[in-house]
Design a protein around this motif. Sequence first.
Motif, PDB file in Angstrom:
ATOM      1  N   TRP A 173       3.344  -2.206   3.848  1.00  0.00           N
ATOM      2  CA  TRP A 173       4.375  -1.223   3.539  1.00  0.00           C
ATOM      3  C   TRP A 173       5.729  -1.874   3.414  1.00  0.00           C
ATOM      4  N   LEU A 216       3.836   3.661  10.194  1.00  0.00           N
ATOM      5  CA  LEU A 216       3.140   2.586   9.499  1.00  0.00           C
ATOM      6  C   LEU A 216       3.135   1.305  10.319  1.00  0.00           C
ATOM      7  N   ILE A 250      -1.911  10.260   4.510  1.00  0.00           N
ATOM      8  CA  ILE A 250      -2.296   9.213   3.564  1.00  0.00           C
ATOM      9  C   ILE A 250      -3.417   8.346   4.132  1.00  0.00           C
ATOM     10  N   TYR A 273       4.403  11.539  -2.078  1.00  0.00           N
ATOM     11  CA  TYR A 273       4.652  12.499  -1.012  1.00  0.00           C
ATOM     12  C   TYR A 273       6.168  12.657  -0.883  1.00  0.00           C
ATOM     13  N   TYR A 288       2.913   0.101  -5.728  1.00  0.00           N
ATOM     14  CA  TYR A 288       2.431   0.799  -4.541  1.00  0.00           C
ATOM     15  C   TYR A 288       1.150   1.553  -4.852  1.00  0.00           C
ATOM     16  N   GLU A 289       0.430   1.922  -3.794  1.00  0.00           N
ATOM     17  CA  GLU A 289      -0.699   2.839  -3.921  1.00  0.00           C
ATOM     18  C   GLU A 289      -0.241   4.269  -3.638  1.00  0.00           C
ATOM     19  N   LYS A 290       0.579   4.430  -2.612  1.00  0.00           N
ATOM     20  CA  LYS A 290       1.152   5.731  -2.276  1.00  0.00           C
ATOM     21  C   LYS A 290       2.651   5.570  -2.075  1.00  0.00           C
ATOM     22  N   ILE A 298       6.035   7.452  -0.409  1.00  0.00           N
ATOM     23  CA  ILE A 298       6.692   8.499   0.382  1.00  0.00           C
ATOM     24  C   ILE A 298       8.165   8.472   0.008  1.00  0.00           C
ATOM     25  N   VAL A 335       2.361   9.841   6.618  1.00  0.00           N
ATOM     26  CA  VAL A 335       1.567   8.621   6.807  1.00  0.00           C
ATOM     27  C   VAL A 335       0.174   8.962   7.307  1.00  0.00           C
ATOM     28  N   ASP A 370       0.827  -1.209   0.000  1.00  0.00           N
ATOM     29  CA  ASP A 370       0.000   0.000   0.000  1.00  0.00           C
ATOM     30  C   ASP A 370       0.862   1.259   0.000  1.00  0.00           C
ATOM     31  N   VAL A 371       1.903   1.245   0.829  1.00  0.00           N
ATOM     32  CA  VAL A 371       2.780   2.413   0.941  1.00  0.00           C
ATOM     33  C   VAL A 371       4.227   1.964   0.806  1.00  0.00           C
TER      34      VAL A 371
END
Length: 528
Positions: A34, A26, A472, A443, A262-264, A266, A469, A9-10
């Motif tokens: 993650w 996370l 998000i 991000y 990934y979805e997001k 950092i 985090v 996801d991250v």
Amino acid sequence: MAKDEINVDVLVIGAGPTGLGAAKRLNQIDGPSWMIVDSNKTPGGLASTDVTPEGFLYDVGGHVIFSHYKYFDDCIDEALPHETDWYTHQRISYVRCKNLWVPYPFQNNIAMLPKEDQVDCIDGMIDAALEARVANKKPQNFDEWILRMMGTGVADLFMRPYNYKVWAVPTTKMQCAWLGERVAAPDIKNVTKNVILQKTAGGWGPNATFRFPARDGTGGIWIAVANTLPKEKTRFGEHGVVDTVDADQKKVTLQDGTVVKYEKLISTMAVDSLVEKMGEKELIDLSKGLFYSTTHVIGVGIRGERPSRIGDKCWLYFPEHDCPFYRATIFSNYSPNNQPPATVLLPTLQLANGEKPTDTKEAYGPYWSIMLEVSESSLKPVDRENLMRDCIQGLVNTEMLQPEDEIVSTYNRAFDHGYPTPTLERESVLTMLLPKLQEKGIYSRGRFGSWRYEVGNQDHSFMLGVEAVDAIVSGGVELTLNYPDFVNGRKNTERRLVDGAQAFKSMKGITSHIANGTVQANGSIDKR
């Protein structure tokens, strides 16, 4: 070779304070999947520590721990929980000027200067105060801010030459919105009183006291924080090198061929490097408006008892031209473990005056050390080939070393991205670049990820990751990124290292008040 594929996801890129802050958060909330990757085998990033073959430790620059956040404190204390893990120091800091040691901050301690310089500084302060009363516009750059706040005397004697040595750009090319708590504005009444009474001003600033780890330098903190994370979610070293970032497909390809979807994302790498890896010309062109300086970290290990002229000094500032460095840290004062024990045998490499020793046999200590910082940019070139020689000569020039002192170890490392410079153009770039990245689910955060020096300390950097985090996962407001004056003006107690559900409940309550404009300047919540 077939590529491995990982789905999370991250994804967090970079295991410096910002990346570790994101990973810590996370892991704490135990919600999204993650992973954190870093090209360096050892975590820490720009807050890491190197060890010379002789056993001297040097941080990547002059780092100390002081904090604006209870959450940060909790995480650090969890990683290094014992009283014996730390030393606490009172800051003892001076400016070298006119062959004198003037207590920091310089502008509050001009009573230590020769009489003619005291007159110039007070004249300038009075003129500045009179000008400020009738001025109808704010200072437009850092140089104008200096003149408005301190006058020409302090500007010419200290602020202009020192800041050029730090930033490697003239003060006229820097904005002044970044200043906040970084620079003390003088109180002309107190300054005048201290001049008449020949008194020094007391400590100022958030780092008047600070902690330092007993072992392993500043980098040891971040190794300890990383050790609190599950190893299966970390990829450090050769298996964590980012090759390309595909924002449209939301995937990162690592140098070993692994693809991470990934979805997001950092990202804590320098934002100009990030957009290069993305290969998007518009963003690359935009990032070229950002300016940075390179930092050269120089370490000198010396045989002998620490001299009385050095005493318990912490760090020292050098505005004048008799040395290339802008700051010196007596690194051996921070911990007795920052240098080898006296029982270690080491040969003398050279004397401080550059001469070779007459006796090259190994000898015992004790030992002490100095860490120096030198800036470089396209506007301030450095003679890299002779930098060590020039720095050692600068130590002699400023009476930090005596010509006959025995040097047993030297260290020299350049960090290409050393300081993210708050130039006049910075905000116009960031207000376009960071939102464009965020629209793509990226991000970009951290000292060079978000490029805001005013929130570039270790505590700030860590919380940039934590708050990314929160943004998000639950739409939390990123206070550190968006409200630097707010976070620097108070101790942030709203988040503690508690279980995820409780933390989110507390955090969402605070951020709703921020969104509604009901958090007051002192950090309390207006219940109206």
